[in-house]
Design a protein around this motif. Structure first.
Motif, PDB file in Angstrom:
ATOM      1  N   GLN A 149       0.831  -1.205   0.000  1.00  0.00           N
ATOM      2  CA  GLN A 149       0.000   0.000   0.000  1.00  0.00           C
ATOM      3  C   GLN A 149       0.868   1.258   0.000  1.00  0.00           C
ATOM      4  O   GLN A 149       0.594   2.209  -0.735  1.00  0.00           O
ATOM      5  N   GLN A 150       1.905   1.246   0.816  1.00  0.00           N
ATOM      6  CA  GLN A 150       2.814   2.389   0.880  1.00  0.00           C
ATOM      7  C   GLN A 150       3.484   2.591  -0.479  1.00  0.00           C
ATOM      8  O   GLN A 150       3.561   3.717  -0.981  1.00  0.00           O
ATOM      9  N   TRP A 151       3.948   1.509  -1.077  1.00  0.00           N
ATOM     10  CA  TRP A 151       4.586   1.574  -2.384  1.00  0.00           C
ATOM     11  C   TRP A 151       3.615   2.131  -3.418  1.00  0.00           C
ATOM     12  O   TRP A 151       3.976   2.971  -4.236  1.00  0.00           O
ATOM     13  N   GLY A 152       2.373   1.667  -3.381  1.00  0.00           N
ATOM     14  CA  GLY A 152       1.360   2.145  -4.311  1.00  0.00           C
ATOM     15  C   GLY A 152       1.129   3.643  -4.184  1.00  0.00           C
ATOM     16  O   GLY A 152       0.968   4.349  -5.185  1.00  0.00           O
ATOM     17  N   MET A 153       1.106   4.149  -2.951  1.00  0.00           N
ATOM     18  CA  MET A 153       0.931   5.596  -2.750  1.00  0.00           C
ATOM     19  C   MET A 153       2.132   6.365  -3.296  1.00  0.00           C
ATOM     20  O   MET A 153       1.973   7.438  -3.891  1.00  0.00           O
ATOM     21  N   ILE A 207       4.123   5.409  -5.765  1.00  0.00           N
ATOM     22  CA  ILE A 207       4.035   5.352  -7.225  1.00  0.00           C
ATOM     23  C   ILE A 207       2.982   6.345  -7.718  1.00  0.00           C
ATOM     24  O   ILE A 207       3.203   7.071  -8.698  1.00  0.00           O
ATOM     25  N   SER A 208       1.860   6.402  -7.029  1.00  0.00           N
ATOM     26  CA  SER A 208       0.798   7.336  -7.407  1.00  0.00           C
ATOM     27  C   SER A 208       1.311   8.772  -7.366  1.00  0.00           C
ATOM     28  O   SER A 208       1.053   9.561  -8.287  1.00  0.00           O
ATOM     29  N   ALA A 209       2.046   9.113  -6.318  1.00  0.00           N
ATOM     30  CA  ALA A 209       2.593  10.469  -6.199  1.00  0.00           C
ATOM     31  C   ALA A 209       3.581  10.746  -7.331  1.00  0.00           C
ATOM     32  O   ALA A 209       3.584  11.844  -7.917  1.00  0.00           O
ATOM     33  N   LYS A 210       4.422   9.767  -7.667  1.00  0.00           N
ATOM     34  CA  LYS A 210       5.390   9.946  -8.765  1.00  0.00           C
ATOM     35  C   LYS A 210       4.675  10.161 -10.091  1.00  0.00           C
ATOM     36  O   LYS A 210       5.061  11.020 -10.879  1.00  0.00           O
ATOM     37  N   VAL A 211       3.636   9.364 -10.343  1.00  0.00           N
ATOM     38  CA  VAL A 211       2.902   9.497 -11.600  1.00  0.00           C
ATOM     39  C   VAL A 211       2.216  10.852 -11.672  1.00  0.00           C
ATOM     40  O   VAL A 211       2.261  11.545 -12.704  1.00  0.00           O
ATOM     41  N   GLN A 212       1.608  11.277 -10.567  1.00  0.00           N
ATOM     42  CA  GLN A 212       0.944  12.582 -10.554  1.00  0.00           C
ATOM     43  C   GLN A 212       1.954  13.705 -10.777  1.00  0.00           C
ATOM     44  O   GLN A 212       1.682  14.649 -11.517  1.00  0.00           O
ATOM     45  N   GLN A 213       3.122  13.600 -10.158  1.00  0.00           N
ATOM     46  CA  GLN A 213       4.158  14.617 -10.336  1.00  0.00           C
ATOM     47  C   GLN A 213       4.652  14.628 -11.779  1.00  0.00           C
ATOM     48  O   GLN A 213       4.839  15.690 -12.374  1.00  0.00           O
TER      49      GLN A 213
END
Length: 146
Positions: free
Chosen positions: A127-131, A133-139
């Protein structure tokens, strides 16, 4: 006539033998699912599901959730029965017996005991990894002007 009767009797005997073998195979798979820790792994998942439902429906009393937990645990047997054809598709009966032997060994029992905690900790890391990755993709989308 005797030939037809003999063929019929032979077919019936083979049918009973095959049915008995299938039943034994089914029982072996159910035993495997019992000794491999499936139930121990599923209990934390049930607790997590109930926690999520409880958060969405906080007005339900505690005894509702306790009864639901018992019902869901009973449903695990039904789930295991639905798994039998999948195991039959991918494993021979001899492989299933070998897996049972492994899970009944000290190393197998250790794996069974530790797997639920390993899975819970792994899910938290996932879950932490997914968050992240989500932040990296959004950035990255922001940096690229999207």
């Amino acid at each position: 006539m005797k030939t037809k009767l003999l063929m019929f009797a032979t077919m019936m005997a083979l049918s009973f033998y095959t049915t008995a073998q299938d039943s034994d195979f089914d029982e072996d798979i159910m035993k495997l699912l019992n000794v491999n820790g499936s139930k121990q792994v599923m209990e934390p998942m049930i607790n997590q599901m109930i926690g999520q439902f409880r958060a969405m429906n906080s007005s339900a009393p505690a005894d509702f959730w306790a009864l639901l937990k018992l019902d869901l645990k009973a449903d695990l047997t039904e789930l295991n029965q639905k798994m039998v054809p999948i195991y039959k598709k991918h494993f021979t009966q001899e492989e299933v017996k070998g897996l049972i032997e492994f899970y009944e060994s000290p190393l197998g029992k250790s794996l069974t005991t530790k797997t639920p905690q390993v899975m819970m900790e792994s899910m938290q890391i996932g879950q932490q990894w997914g968050m992240e990755i989500s932040a990296k993709v959004q950035q990255r989308l922001k940096d690229e002007g999207y």
